[in-house]
Enzyme design. Structure first.
Site, PDB file in Angstrom:
ATOM      1  N   PRO A  15     -45.293  42.965 -79.250  1.00  0.00           N
ATOM      2  CA  PRO A  15     -45.906  41.643 -79.078  1.00  0.00           C
ATOM      3  C   PRO A  15     -45.202  40.863 -77.952  1.00  0.00           C
ATOM      4  O   PRO A  15     -43.967  40.853 -77.877  1.00  0.00           O
ATOM      5  CB  PRO A  15     -45.694  40.965 -80.439  1.00  0.00           C
ATOM      6  N   LEU A  17     -44.882  37.761 -77.386  1.00  0.00           N
ATOM      7  CA  LEU A  17     -44.094  36.614 -77.840  1.00  0.00           C
ATOM      8  C   LEU A  17     -43.320  37.008 -79.091  1.00  0.00           C
ATOM      9  O   LEU A  17     -43.882  37.623 -80.000  1.00  0.00           O
ATOM     10  CB  LEU A  17     -45.041  35.448 -78.179  1.00  0.00           C
ATOM     11  N   ASP A  45     -36.416  38.842 -82.632  1.00  0.00           N
ATOM     12  CA  ASP A  45     -35.263  39.271 -81.847  1.00  0.00           C
ATOM     13  C   ASP A  45     -33.980  38.939 -82.595  1.00  0.00           C
ATOM     14  O   ASP A  45     -33.660  37.762 -82.818  1.00  0.00           O
ATOM     15  CB  ASP A  45     -35.257  38.555 -80.488  1.00  0.00           C
ATOM     16  N   TYR A  50     -25.347  37.821 -83.818  1.00  0.00           N
ATOM     17  CA  TYR A  50     -25.836  36.519 -84.304  1.00  0.00           C
ATOM     18  C   TYR A  50     -25.406  36.249 -85.751  1.00  0.00           C
ATOM     19  O   TYR A  50     -25.625  35.157 -86.278  1.00  0.00           O
ATOM     20  CB  TYR A  50     -27.366  36.418 -84.176  1.00  0.00           C
ATOM     21  N   LYS A  79     -29.383  44.480 -81.582  1.00  0.00           N
ATOM     22  CA  LYS A  79     -28.581  44.826 -80.393  1.00  0.00           C
ATOM     23  C   LYS A  79     -27.186  45.302 -80.794  1.00  0.00           C
ATOM     24  O   LYS A  79     -26.584  44.776 -81.731  1.00  0.00           O
ATOM     25  CB  LYS A  79     -28.440  43.603 -79.477  1.00  0.00           C
ATOM     26  N   HIS A 110     -26.349  45.192 -75.883  1.00  0.00           N
ATOM     27  CA  HIS A 110     -26.370  43.735 -75.712  1.00  0.00           C
ATOM     28  C   HIS A 110     -25.871  43.309 -74.328  1.00  0.00           C
ATOM     29  O   HIS A 110     -26.353  42.348 -73.751  1.00  0.00           O
ATOM     30  CB  HIS A 110     -25.529  43.077 -76.812  1.00  0.00           C
TER      31      HIS A 110
END
Ligand SMILES: NC(=O)c1ccc[n+]([C@@H]2O[C@H](COP(=O)([O-])OP(=O)(O)OC[C@H]3O[C@@H](n4cnc5c(N)ncnc54)[C@H](OP(=O)(O)O)[C@@H]3O)[C@@H](O)[C@H]2O)c1
Length: 316
Positions: A15, A17, A45, A50, A79, A110
């Site tokens: 996709p 977006l 994502d 994170y 990542k 990353h």
């Protein structure tokens, strides 16, 4: 309004977006993911770095078991932060377990700069506060990632924050070509040469920080704000759209994917409503002319590693 799909070089669909999740707090990211699913997002994502993959995985598990979406409709990215070839599989399995899915759609390196971990799994810093680097070649890392594709754990692999020379090296050895290079792109850092170089080689650019990362931890009061840029604002008012929608549409009209971060359902919806208008070629050119090579992250994150041979920003 429905999502547009891009075809990757291996024939799989992504996709155009997606929802970014850097800085989305563990206690808010689950609701953000569930709201995003209701709005229509299917591409998420994520990253080991994170520190919210578990909460994202919990939310995905819930929407999958509710039957709100099917696994094959989702496109989940994560990542690899630490490049040591011996620990690629172990590091991947950590993310894989937290995301709680049977496979990952896209696994990215990353950064080409090998960084070291501290004892908590976070980035190791020296006494000056700079990240401690290593001397690992990302080609060795990439070869290990290819094995994850061979084993069916990952459908596609790619890179992030690579320059064209680094991509060229990967293309020289890759059995599974990198389907994307995920890089910072917005009107003050347009990356036109790199995007075109990748397009010619069937590598899709995924644009990160399309708003130049408004909530970046190191933002200063006098930093430029893209949402207030006069050129962006005037194009937005011509299309009866918001500046944020124009910034996202700019990436879409370049043929790229884009992954704005939001935890706010209203803003997530606003960011989703970008498939019912199009910028003219003149508008794209006038946005590109705003370029000032302004990287939102340069000083805080990348600058300490500027002497590393794999520092990616001395080349396009
Ligand atoms: N590969 C890499 O090295 C790398 C580096 C950076 C980012 N990324 C990825 O790219 C994603 C996006 O980049 P980013 O997080 O740096 O920043 P960004 O998407 O450019 O900006 C996020 C900020 O914009 C706000 N926002 C979102 N939609 C808005 C709208 N319509 N109007 C006004 N403000 C809006 C968000 O606030 P609210 O949340 O409150 O809405 C947040 O403060 C990341 O989350 C991450 O997934 C990857």
């Amino acid at each position: 309004m429905s999502l547009r799909l891009l075809t990757l070089s291996n024939g799989r669909k992504m996709p155009q977006l997606g929802l970014g999740t850097w800085k989305s707090k563990p206690d808010e990211v689950g609701n953000a993911v569930k709201s995003a699913i209701d709005i229509g997002y299917r591409h998420f994502d994520t990253a080991y770095a994170y520190f919210n993959e578990k909460e994202i995985g919990d939310a995905l598990k819930e929407v999958l078991s509710d039957g709100k979406v099917k696994r094959e409709e989702l496109f989940i990215v994560t990542k690899l932060l630490y490049l040591s070839p011996e620990s690629v599989r172990k590091n991947f399995m950590e993310s894989y377990k937290k995301l709680q899915l049977d496979y990952i759609d896209l696994y990215l390196i990353h950064t080409p700069i090998p960084l070291q971990a501290d004892e908590t799994g976070g980035l190791k810093k020296d006494e000056t506060g700079a990240y401690v680097t290593d001397d690992i070649d990302y080609l060795d890392t990439y070869k290990e990632m290819e094995k994850l594709v061979d084993d069916g754990l990952v459908k596609s692999i790619g890179v992030s924050n690579f320059n064209h020379k680094q991509l060229e090296r990967i293309l020289g050895v890759a059995k599974h070509k990198p389907v994307t290079n995920q890089i910072e792109v917005h009107p003050y850092f347009t990356r036109t040469k790199l995007i075109n170089w990748c397009l010619e080689r069937n590598i899709i650019t995924t644009c990160y920080s399309p708003f130049a990362s408004l909530d970046r931890p190191w933002a200063k009061d006098d930093d430029p704000n893209l949402l207030k840029d006069q050129v962006v604002k005037s194009i937005a008012s011509k299309h009866n759209k918001t500046p944020a929608q124009v910034l996202l549409r700019f990436c879409i009209d370049l043929g790229c994917a884009v992954i704005p971060k939001s935890v706010n359902p209203g803003r997530m919806k606003e960011n989703f409503e970008i498939f019912n208008f199009k910028l003219t070629p003149e508008e794209v050119t006038s946005i590109q002319s705003l370029n000032r090579n302004w990287m939102m992250s340069v000083d805080a994150f990348w600058h300490p590693a500027r002497n590393h041979p794999f520092y990616p920003f001395n080349e396009f």
